[in-house]
Design an enzyme around this catalytic site. Structure first.
Site, PDB file in Angstrom:
ATOM      1  CG  HIS A   1      -6.471 -18.892   5.203  1.00 51.70           C
ATOM      2  ND1 HIS A   1      -6.915 -17.928   6.075  1.00 51.70           N
ATOM      3  CD2 HIS A   1      -5.780 -18.233   4.235  1.00 51.70           C
ATOM      4  CE1 HIS A   1      -6.529 -16.734   5.657  1.00 51.70           C
ATOM      5  NE2 HIS A   1      -5.838 -16.899   4.553  1.00 51.70           N
TER       6      HIS A   1
ATOM      7  N   GLY B   1     -13.353 -15.019   2.326  1.00 53.58           N
ATOM      8  CA  GLY B   1     -12.462 -14.119   3.047  1.00 53.58           C
ATOM      9  C   GLY B   1     -12.306 -12.764   2.393  1.00 53.58           C
TER      10      GLY B   1
ATOM     11  N   GLY C   1     -26.168   1.187 -15.249  1.00 54.77           N
ATOM     12  CA  GLY C   1     -25.496   2.052 -16.198  1.00 54.77           C
ATOM     13  C   GLY C   1     -26.398   2.207 -17.411  1.00 54.77           C
TER      14      GLY C   1
END
Length: 526
Positions: free
Chosen positions: A280, A400, A25
């Site tokens: 998990h 994940g 940017g």
């Protein structure tokens, strides 16, 4: 005196951080001005893809990597991808642009208000230098923090600092080196060896850090001397052990109760290079069976401190593996042959079963291929069919977070010249990092992408059943044709309609990036 920018560039050059992954940017342009010869800028079209590529590259090379992001907006776009890098303990140095110093207080447009707080507690260290003359020292600290912690760090620099004149003290960073050694002392080594050699039924759990540190073959030697079963730690992002080795029992399930069940009958569980444990699914139960003792060896002091059970030794797992291998007697007989691969399941209704796709990969692509996998619903099918015997063969999004697969494959291919690389992604996850195809095309990377299209978020369908929400909205993805998308980004693509066509495509050498779309039947992760 040289400018702050010149000192910073020279420091990065001396530290080997000359490949820059970025999406610039306006605030970043002053840092990028006058990059010396030898620097390489890898442009990504979205900050999530930029971090995913850098993550894959750093894992493939084993070195810290510089990421250049834009202020708050670009940094925010990258945070999802950073979760994977944090969980993989990838040493990324994220350098972000900031508004000029006089504009930060009034919160001018593109000012990152309280920039370090934006990235905490995600990154291991975050800062914004108090003055321009402190930029070289702060940049050095960022590089050393990333290297020592093996975790992403974040440094925000006001863009008017780069043109400021450095002072004499800034030049000291050019000669700095920070090294680490963490070998157990004699007493610790003796204690650990006694616990392992006196165990009647020991088992071994290996984490992704074993492969990251280049200890794959060392772990095999230790396991064969120990003679007990070997597991990969739950939520595995790297493969630390050959998956068809006769001692290998697979990846531990990511739930408390099933992990406890796996350890039943073992008096010692030795965990090397892994947290204890990254669960998990919430499947409560006892952490360990009655009479089972757990010892963890890790370089990650935070992982050792937060473990809910067992004893921990914060040390270099490589040193521990070598010490234990010397202490243990060689087995009287060699271990048996590697386990054979079963015949793949067959698909129906004109769709291939994922096992057919993975069997084709295993049989057609070279055995040294590195796979970057982000097809979560086909996880069980993957491990049933693959035979991975080499270090650095498997990369998976460590937290994940979707969006690692395609960018990660680009980064691994860039960091592994001469080694075949294949990305295996699902149609759900591919959309999160699809812009990485453009970078692969621009760089001409010899990369094979196999895209499994089942028209749905398959892993979420499995979770819906698990959580009692079988009919949740937003799970289907009809009408996506990735061959046309890939060609728009400059990547040749083909739809393989059957197994024969898939194998024929894979058999052709990849002289640049290519995408193979395959329609597959729906499967579950386990």
């Amino acid at each position: 005196m040289p400018s702050v920018r010149r000192v910073a560039h020279e420091f990065l050059q001396r530290q080997g951080l000359t490949t820059v992954f970025g999406n610039p940017g306006s605030n970043e342009l002053p840092f990028l001005a006058d990059l010396p010869d030898g620097f390489r800028y890898v442009l990504g079209l979205h900050e999530g893809a930029v971090v995913g590529m850098a993550d894959g590259y750093a894992q493939a090379t084993g070195r810290p990597v510089l990421v250049n992001l834009h202020a708050a907006s670009g940094s925010g776009n990258a945070m999802g991808a950073l979760t994977n890098a944090v969980a993989a303990r990838t040493p990324l140095v994220v350098l972000a642009g900031q508004q000029v110093r006089p504009a930060v207080g009034p919160e001018a447009n593109l000012a990152n208000v309280d920039a370090p707080s934006l990235m905490r507690p995600l990154v291991g260290w975050a800062a914004e230098p108090a003055c321009a003359q402190d930029v070289p020292r702060a940049l050095a600290q960022a590089v050393f923090e990333a290297r020592l912690q093996r975790r992403p760090v974040y440094l925000s620099v006001p863009y008017d600092d780069w043109a400021a004149e450095a002072d004499d003290n800034s030049l000291h960073v050019l000669r700095r080196q920070v090294r680490r050694a963490a070998v157990p002392d004699a007493g610790q080594a003796r204690w650990l060896a006694e616990q392992v050699t006196s165990a009647r039924r020991p088992s071994l759990v290996l984490g992704g850090d074993i492969d990251t540190a280049g200890l794959f073959d060392d772990a095999v030697r230790l396991a064969e001397r120990l003679g007990g079963p070997v597991w990969a730690a739950p939520s595995q992002f790297r493969l630390p052990f050959p998956n068809r080795h006769p001692l290998f029992r697979g990846v531990l399930p990511a739930g408390i109760a099933p992990v406890c069940a796996a350890f039943e009958g073992h008096d010692l569980v030795l965990v090397l290079g892994a947290p204890v444990f990254r669960y998990h699914e919430y499947l409560p139960g006892r952490y360990l069976p009655e009479g089972t003792r757990l010892i963890q060896v890790t370089e990650d002091a935070s992982a050792a401190a937060r473990a809910p059970m067992g004893e921990a030794l914060v040390a270099d797992p490589g040193a521990v593996i070598r010490m234990l291998t010397e202490q243990l007697q060689a087995p009287a007989e060699p271990v048996g042959p590697y386990r054979p691969v079963p015949a793949p399941a067959r698909g129906e209704g004109g769709r291939l079963h994922p096992e057919q796709v993975f069997a084709a990969l295993r049989e057609v692509l070279p055995p040294e291929t590195a796979y970057v996998v982000e097809s979560t619903s086909t996880n069980a099918a993957w491990w049933r069919q693959m035979d991975l015997r080499r270090p650095g063969s498997y990369f998976f999004p460590a937290a994940g977070g979707l969006g690692f697969g395609l960018p990660g494959a680009v980064g691994v291919a860039l960091g592994s010249p001469g080694r075949p690389v294949a990305g295996v992604v699902g149609d759900g996850s591919a959309n999160y990092g699809i812009t990485a195809l453009w970078t692969a095309a621009r760089l001409g990377l010899p990369l094979t992408i196999v895209l499994l299209r089942n028209g749905t978020y398959g892993a979420l369908r499995w979770f819906g059943d698990l959580l009692g929400v079988p009919e949740a909205p937003g799970l289907d993805l009809p009408g996506l044709d990735f061959t046309r998308i890939a060609e728009g980004y400059g990547v040749p693509a083909v739809h393989a309609g059957d197994e024969e066509e898939l194998r024929a495509v894979l058999a052709r050498p990849a002289d640049g990036p290519r995408l193979v779309q395959v329609d597959t039947s729906l499967t579950t992760p386990s």
